[in-house]
Scaffold this active site. Structure first.
Site, PDB file in Angstrom:
ATOM      1  N   CYS A  35       1.195  -1.344  -0.288  1.00  0.00           N
ATOM      2  CA  CYS A  35       0.144   0.156   0.468  1.00  0.00           C
ATOM      3  C   CYS A  35       1.073   1.266   0.222  1.00  0.00           C
ATOM      4  O   CYS A  35       0.454   2.237  -0.104  1.00  0.00           O
ATOM      5  CB  CYS A  35      -1.263  -0.084   1.231  1.00  0.00           C
ATOM      6  N   ASP A  37       2.512   2.289   2.321  1.00  0.00           N
ATOM      7  CA  ASP A  37       2.564   3.492   4.519  1.00  0.00           C
ATOM      8  C   ASP A  37       3.665   2.869   4.490  1.00  0.00           C
ATOM      9  O   ASP A  37       4.470   1.507   4.543  1.00  0.00           O
ATOM     10  CB  ASP A  37       0.936   2.977   4.361  1.00  0.00           C
ATOM     11  N   CYS A  64      -2.609   5.185   7.020  1.00  0.00           N
ATOM     12  CA  CYS A  64      -3.825   5.172   6.703  1.00  0.00           C
ATOM     13  C   CYS A  64      -3.604   5.683   7.832  1.00  0.00           C
ATOM     14  O   CYS A  64      -3.734   5.356   9.128  1.00  0.00           O
ATOM     15  CB  CYS A  64      -3.975   3.584   6.105  1.00  0.00           C
ATOM     16  N   CYS A 108      -2.199  -3.203   8.461  1.00  0.00           N
ATOM     17  CA  CYS A 108      -2.867  -1.680   9.044  1.00  0.00           C
ATOM     18  C   CYS A 108      -1.550  -2.352  10.348  1.00  0.00           C
ATOM     19  O   CYS A 108      -0.905  -1.251  10.657  1.00  0.00           O
ATOM     20  CB  CYS A 108      -3.344  -1.682   9.149  1.00  0.00           C
TER      21      CYS A 108
HETATM   22 FE1  FES Z   1      -1.785  -0.028   4.236  1.00  0.00          FE
HETATM   23 FE2  FES Z   1      -3.502   0.765   6.488  1.00  0.00          FE
HETATM   24  S1  FES Z   1      -3.559   0.775   4.288  1.00  0.00           S
HETATM   25  S2  FES Z   1      -1.243   0.333   6.504  1.00  0.00           S
END
Ligand code: FES
Length: 156
Positions: A35, A37, A64, A108
């Site tokens: 993602c 992140d 997120c 996450c």
């Molecule tokens: Fe990637 Fe939450 S969508 S850490």
């Protein structure tokens, strides 16, 4: 809105322990190539009865809302825990009062778990860290997807 989403929203209204810790003893940084992140966690240790205990924890997230909410819960929960106890916590346990992470949000929580494990043992490839196919996050993002979620330690 689900109960989980409601709790995330409440937590985000007043996130705890956010920001860099200038006097930290240890820092862990991980990223999710899936993602994009990233999350960084700082730990400050103290000694209690001859054991290494977490005095404070803080985090910074480029991620997120769920990752921020879990990190807020986790950094509160970690205070007073021994390093050994903390190393055993998984993403679901770190979510604390948020409740069980929905399947789509497990990675996450794993971002928080990975940052914690990276901070606890920077040289160790923890359970949350899958083998890295390249030396950089960018390289990993462009690596072919393997169909599983990967949380990788990042260099500062
Ligand atoms: Fe990637 Fe939450 S969508 S850490």
């Amino acid at each position: 809105m689900s109960e989980f989403e409601e709790k995330v929203r409440e937590t985000l209204a007043n996130p705890q322990n956010q920001g860099e810790m200038s006097d930290a003893d240890s820092v862990g940084t991980v990223g999710s190539p899936d993602c994009g992140d990233m999350l960084r966690m700082w730990l400050k240790f103290t000694e209690k009865d001859g054991k290494k205990v977490i005095d404070r924890a803080s985090f910074q997230s480029f991620g997120c809302q769920t990752a921020i909410a879990v990190a807020s819960m986790a950094t509160e929960m970690l205070k007073g825990m021994t390093a050994d106890e903390a190393a055993k916590l998984d993403a679901q346990e770190l979510s604390g009062e948020l409740g069980a992470l929905p399947p789509m949000k497990i990675h996450c929580g794993q971002l928080v778990e990975g940052a914690l494990k990276n901070a606890l043992s920077p040289d160790d490839s923890s359970e949350a860290s899958q083998p890295n196919t390249s030396n950089t996050l960018a390289g990993d993002i462009h690596a072919p997807a393997k169909g599983s979620i990967r949380i990788v330690p990042l260099e500062d």
